[in-house]
Design an enzyme around this catalytic site. Structure first.
Site, PDB file in Angstrom:
ATOM      1  N   THR A 152       0.869  -1.189   0.000  1.00 53.93           N
ATOM      2  CA  THR A 152       0.000   0.000   0.000  1.00 53.93           C
ATOM      3  C   THR A 152       0.901   1.232   0.000  1.00 53.93           C
ATOM      4  O   THR A 152       1.321   1.682  -1.062  1.00 53.93           O
ATOM      5  CB  THR A 152      -0.969   0.019   1.205  1.00 53.93           C
ATOM      6  OG1 THR A 152      -0.239  -0.186   2.401  1.00 53.93           O
ATOM      7  CG2 THR A 152      -2.028  -1.065   1.057  1.00 53.93           C
ATOM      8  N   LYS A 178       3.753  -6.997   3.862  1.00 60.21           N
ATOM      9  CA  LYS A 178       3.547  -5.578   3.572  1.00 60.21           C
ATOM     10  C   LYS A 178       3.429  -4.833   4.885  1.00 60.21           C
ATOM     11  O   LYS A 178       3.034  -5.401   5.898  1.00 60.21           O
ATOM     12  CB  LYS A 178       2.312  -5.362   2.696  1.00 60.21           C
ATOM     13  CG  LYS A 178       0.972  -5.780   3.233  1.00 60.21           C
ATOM     14  CD  LYS A 178       0.283  -4.799   4.123  1.00 60.21           C
ATOM     15  CE  LYS A 178      -0.022  -3.500   3.404  1.00 60.21           C
ATOM     16  NZ  LYS A 178      -0.701  -2.562   4.375  1.00 60.21           N
ATOM     17  N   THR A 189      -0.439  -9.623  13.671  1.00 61.98           N
ATOM     18  CA  THR A 189       0.622  -9.050  12.848  1.00 61.98           C
ATOM     19  C   THR A 189      -0.022  -8.331  11.670  1.00 61.98           C
ATOM     20  O   THR A 189      -1.177  -7.940  11.747  1.00 61.98           O
ATOM     21  CB  THR A 189       1.640 -10.114  12.385  1.00 61.98           C
ATOM     22  OG1 THR A 189       2.584  -9.492  11.531  1.00 61.98           O
ATOM     23  CG2 THR A 189       0.983 -11.243  11.638  1.00 61.98           C
ATOM     24  N   GLU A 275       5.750   4.145   7.477  1.00 56.28           N
ATOM     25  CA  GLU A 275       5.295   5.330   6.742  1.00 56.28           C
ATOM     26  C   GLU A 275       6.131   6.559   7.088  1.00 56.28           C
ATOM     27  O   GLU A 275       6.183   6.986   8.230  1.00 56.28           O
ATOM     28  CB  GLU A 275       3.814   5.579   7.013  1.00 56.28           C
ATOM     29  CG  GLU A 275       2.947   4.581   6.252  1.00 56.28           C
ATOM     30  CD  GLU A 275       1.465   4.702   6.547  1.00 56.28           C
ATOM     31  OE1 GLU A 275       0.690   4.235   5.713  1.00 56.28           O
ATOM     32  OE2 GLU A 275       1.099   5.249   7.595  1.00 56.28           O
ATOM     33  N   ASN A 402      -0.536  10.308   6.099  1.00 60.57           N
ATOM     34  CA  ASN A 402      -1.761   9.951   6.796  1.00 60.57           C
ATOM     35  C   ASN A 402      -2.762  11.081   6.918  1.00 60.57           C
ATOM     36  O   ASN A 402      -3.882  10.877   7.388  1.00 60.57           O
ATOM     37  CB  ASN A 402      -1.424   9.361   8.160  1.00 60.57           C
ATOM     38  CG  ASN A 402      -0.823   7.992   7.983  1.00 60.57           C
ATOM     39  OD1 ASN A 402      -1.463   7.116   7.423  1.00 60.57           O
ATOM     40  ND2 ASN A 402       0.424   7.823   8.403  1.00 60.57           N
ATOM     41  N   THR A 407      -8.294  10.084   0.785  1.00 62.56           N
ATOM     42  CA  THR A 407      -8.867  10.892  -0.297  1.00 62.56           C
ATOM     43  C   THR A 407      -7.859  11.169  -1.400  1.00 62.56           C
ATOM     44  O   THR A 407      -6.705  10.806  -1.306  1.00 62.56           O
ATOM     45  CB  THR A 407      -9.385  12.223   0.272  1.00 62.56           C
ATOM     46  OG1 THR A 407      -8.399  12.781   1.136  1.00 62.56           O
ATOM     47  CG2 THR A 407     -10.654  12.010   1.034  1.00 62.56           C
TER      48      THR A 407
END
Lengths: 407, 407
Positions: A152, A178, A189, A275, A402, A407
């Site tokens: 992702t 991932k 997990t 991230e 985030n 959107t």
């Protein structure tokens, strides 16, 4: 342990494929959005899933599917989590039906996974339409495409495979996973698929998976948010020809060692690709009376927003580390605790017996400029237990990613 | 309840002052770094402190000082936390000695507080040198200077006072507090000083403070990091002339209502002024079987990095809200849960019975553009208990502030 190529296809009898089925917008790091992993014979199988009270529909289905300890195929999509979504249960079920129609596999032996946005309907019609192409694409070279299809916000593909000796035979094990947000250590997990040709009973496979997850994926945190979709599934088809592992012993240890090796690799990779991350943070708590205590403290540190922001800023702010240890709930003596920051550039002792040490700020900046930062916490207790957890720094990019993920 | 001016000097017999003693660099939001609050007679006093295992030296001292339920003066500095610092214990003690030499107050009746960087030595010599000036500055107008002297990364001063009826008399109560990072709901609280002229026994004061903190400061979170220095202390000097409150009843309720009023105000202000915050997030969980359950869920939501980042991005990503409720540990039924985002611009229902609702993205953007965002979670259980917690969004500025706080 010998690293080999092949990922989830490294083990005998496994093939895989990944493709763009039309679920993910092409702006994502990889446009592939649908993965398939397949064994040409049924496998002993075990899974570990999220402990979140809110579970995605595919997770609830998989828990049922794995009750007989057998599975043969895994289908997974990215971008839409199929969690709390309209027709979620029906959607997951339809995927098993479609796959059973396209492959020689029982509907009950299909594992279904989804990852992505919560609450939106998964376009199951697109998946049904893609399945013939997906099945036709299955090959020994397909692990790469499958690994990319479950990404992702991941920026790097997460895939590994090794070979290991077991009962006089050579077995193989591979995995893909991932990240990279909504990752927190109290979870089952995230998405992780492991395949092996080792022969092993379902019972021992469950045991080894639980132990492996406890020491690897359950020891990472990106952001303290436990997902609704966390799943780690292993398929073992027995094609290595070893005598089936049915109890603890040398063979079991060999399998467990291989599983720990690949899952540690994948867990570290997930943490470093968290991230927005610019640093991998490894927190090692040692000389503890118990491993549990060491783990609780280590998790608290890697999960501290202030510690994470300090590492982003290359600031040797060890007070935040000791503070996070202090609110972890673990019973330890701060006045006996030492802290050292380490990296490729050297070791920087910053705290001795719970009090600050003088240190050179220039050297500190050098140590903290490296990509991997190790926070060593020595509890100086009687015991010599330890635990290592992995996390990442908190950056502008985490907020950016985030602030507008949906959107 | 009538709001009045005066802050911690609103109550009879209290004076205060704040000044620059040379601890804080002048680049901080306010250059004042040393505060003093004084009652001209000894007070009944109660305190609530951090539950972090790592406690700052002044906190450990204050716990001892308050054992007899009496105090008369509070001295507090910002910028250096005097936690895990060289000579920390001695430093805190020296402050009580210096103040007892400069004011008619017993050394045992001085409360000492510090807030700021952990691990660095507090320049106690500068404090000792400043004390004569600090004492000379005490006045009924001094609350403002004191409130500014305890600010670190706070961008607004946090001060309030009200009057309330008690036993046929009019009493006054005022408070000042500081945020704005390392703030987390499982704490005792942060730095907060309350003064009142109501006559109340130490026992009932302790009870009222505990209840107030539970419903106000323990229900906010900025970043999930519990400080080593959290302290909330109240001084009550009895000058309002009411008959001393020694049991529950109308007078106790009146005092508690006043304390809840001012602490709710201060707690909300702390949350909205959280480091880098651009939105105040209010999470209300209602129709719950128990208040505890409602609180656990609400805290989990306001503490979720992903929810916080979504609010920053004005993204109605309710899946993250339900997900955070799910991993809170609370026992509830997601399939009965409804979620609505509200603000001055209106109500946006986004989830019904645990599944997503269609909504207008333009209207959603409008609702989420307001400064205060209310997340309503209706558990639809048999009970009608509720809890409200407050937090703030996660922004670039939070990362910026904490990437280089120490250096």
């Amino acid at each position: 342990m010998k690293h080999i190529s092949g990922g989830v296809c490294a083990a005998e009898g496994f093939t895989a494929f990944g493709m763009h089925a039309g679920i993910k917008p092409t702006s994502m790091p990889d446009r592939n959005d649908l993965a398939l992993i397949y064994s040409d014979v049924p496998c002993h199988s075990a899974g570990v899933f999220t402990t979140n009270r809110v579970k995605a529909d595919p997770v609830m289905l998989d828990i049922e599917q794995l009750k007989d300890g057998q599975a043969q195929a895994i289908i997974a999509n990215s971008f839409i989590a199929n969690a709390c979504a309209p027709e979620g249960q029906e959607t997951a079920k339809r995927e098993t039906v479609a796959l059973a129609n396209a492959l020689p596999v029982r509907q009950e032996d299909v594992i279904v996974s989804s990852t992505g946005v919560i609450g939106m309907r998964l376009n199951v019609e697109a998946i049904e339409k893609a399945i013939p192409t997906l099945v036709a694409g299955l090959s020994k070279d397909g692990s790469d495409a499958a690994a990319r299809a479950i990404m992702t916000t991941d920026t790097v593909k997460k895939e590994i495979s090794v070979e290991f000796p077991v009962g006089g035979k050579t077995a193989h094990i591979g995995g893909i996973t991932k990240g990279s947000g909504m990752i927190h250590p109290h979870m089952g997990t995230m998405l992780c698929y492991l395949t092996t040709d080792a022969a092993v009973s379902t019972e021992m496979l469950k045991k080894a998976l639980k132990e492996t997850v406890r020491k690897t994926f359950n020891r990472i945190s990106i952001d303290g948010d436990m997902s609704t979709n966390d799943s780690c599934v292993i398929l073992a088809n027995g094609k290595a020809g070893n005598e089936e592992i049915t109890a603890e012993g040398e063979d079991y240890d060999s399998l467990l060692t291989a599983m720990l090796e690949i899952c540690t690799y994948l867990a570290r990779l997930m943490a470093s690709d968290g991230e927005g991350a610019s640093h991998l943070i490894t927190c090692r708590v040692h000389n503890a009376d118990s491993e549990d205590k060491a783990e609780v403290i280590s998790k608290s540190v890697i999960n501290s927003s202030l510690t994470k922001a300090a590492i982003f800023g290359a600031d040797a702010n060890w007070g935040r580390v000791l503070c996070a240890a202090g609110y972890s709930g673990a019973d330890f003596d701060p006045s006996k605790t030492d802290i050292t920051f380490s990296s490729k550039s050297g070791d920087l002792p910053v705290c001795k017996n719970g009090r600050g040490l003088d240190f050179d700020e220039d050297f500190a900046s050098k140590v903290l400029a490296e990509e991997e930062i190790i926070i060593n916490i020595d509890l100086n207790e009687e015991g010599n237990e330890e635990a290592i957890c992995w996390g990442c720094d908190l950056t502008y990019d985490y907020v950016k990613i985030n602030g507008d993920y949906r959107t």
